[in-house]
Design a protein around this motif. Structure first.
Motif, PDB file in Angstrom:
ATOM      1  N   LEU A  55     -28.964 -21.794 -45.232  1.00 39.64           N
ATOM      2  CA  LEU A  55     -28.608 -20.745 -46.183  1.00 39.64           C
ATOM      3  C   LEU A  55     -29.449 -20.851 -47.452  1.00 39.64           C
ATOM      4  O   LEU A  55     -29.943 -19.840 -47.964  1.00 39.64           O
ATOM      5  N   ALA A  56     -29.628 -22.057 -47.975  1.00 39.96           N
ATOM      6  CA  ALA A  56     -30.441 -22.244 -49.179  1.00 39.96           C
ATOM      7  C   ALA A  56     -31.866 -21.756 -48.946  1.00 39.96           C
ATOM      8  O   ALA A  56     -32.456 -21.100 -49.810  1.00 39.96           O
ATOM      9  N   ASP A  57     -32.408 -22.042 -47.782  1.00 39.11           N
ATOM     10  CA  ASP A  57     -33.751 -21.591 -47.437  1.00 39.11           C
ATOM     11  C   ASP A  57     -33.814 -20.069 -47.394  1.00 39.11           C
ATOM     12  O   ASP A  57     -34.756 -19.455 -47.907  1.00 39.11           O
ATOM     13  N   ALA A  58     -32.810 -19.455 -46.814  1.00 35.59           N
ATOM     14  CA  ALA A  58     -32.766 -17.989 -46.737  1.00 35.59           C
ATOM     15  C   ALA A  58     -32.631 -17.373 -48.127  1.00 35.59           C
ATOM     16  O   ALA A  58     -33.272 -16.354 -48.426  1.00 35.59           O
ATOM     17  N   TRP A  59     -31.820 -17.955 -48.983  1.00 34.82           N
ATOM     18  CA  TRP A  59     -31.624 -17.419 -50.326  1.00 34.82           C
ATOM     19  C   TRP A  59     -32.853 -17.609 -51.205  1.00 34.82           C
ATOM     20  O   TRP A  59     -33.084 -16.827 -52.112  1.00 34.82           O
ATOM     21  N   ARG A  60     -33.647 -18.628 -50.945  1.00 33.63           N
ATOM     22  CA  ARG A  60     -34.881 -18.801 -51.720  1.00 33.63           C
ATOM     23  C   ARG A  60     -35.881 -17.722 -51.357  1.00 33.63           C
ATOM     24  O   ARG A  60     -36.521 -17.151 -52.232  1.00 33.63           O
ATOM     25  N   GLY A  61     -36.039 -17.457 -50.090  1.00 30.66           N
ATOM     26  CA  GLY A  61     -36.973 -16.426 -49.649  1.00 30.66           C
ATOM     27  C   GLY A  61     -38.422 -16.790 -49.953  1.00 30.66           C
ATOM     28  O   GLY A  61     -38.706 -17.792 -50.591  1.00 30.66           O
ATOM     29  N   PRO A  62     -39.358 -15.966 -49.514  1.00 26.10           N
ATOM     30  CA  PRO A  62     -40.789 -16.284 -49.641  1.00 26.10           C
ATOM     31  C   PRO A  62     -41.436 -15.817 -50.940  1.00 26.10           C
ATOM     32  O   PRO A  62     -42.590 -16.079 -51.180  1.00 26.10           O
TER      33      PRO A  62
END
Length: 69
Positions: A55-62
């Motif tokens: 989830l943290a990875d998804a919320w950071r985004g590119p």
């Protein structure tokens, strides 16, 4: 709750974003914060460490140049 991971997008102005992964050893949560400590935030509880990191990875985004603190 202790902070296991903290990322910051490197912007010190209004576009500042922080993502935290916290746990108390049983409960895991992810917080996405916009605009620094005085800004808005969203907290989501997760069933475990792996899902919290996903989830943290998804919320950071590119979009940003994230820095781990």
């Amino acid at each position: 709750m202790r902070v296991e991971h903290h990322w910051w997008n490197g912007d010190i102005r209004l576009a500042r974003r922080d993502v935290y992964v916290r746990t108390d050893g049983e409960v895991w949560e992810v917080e996405a914060q916009m605009g620094g400590p005085q800004g808005k935030s969203k907290v989501q509880q997760c069933p475990g460490k792996a899902s919290a990191l996903i989830l943290a990875d998804a919320w950071r985004g590119p979009r940003w140049q994230w820095r781990k603190l």
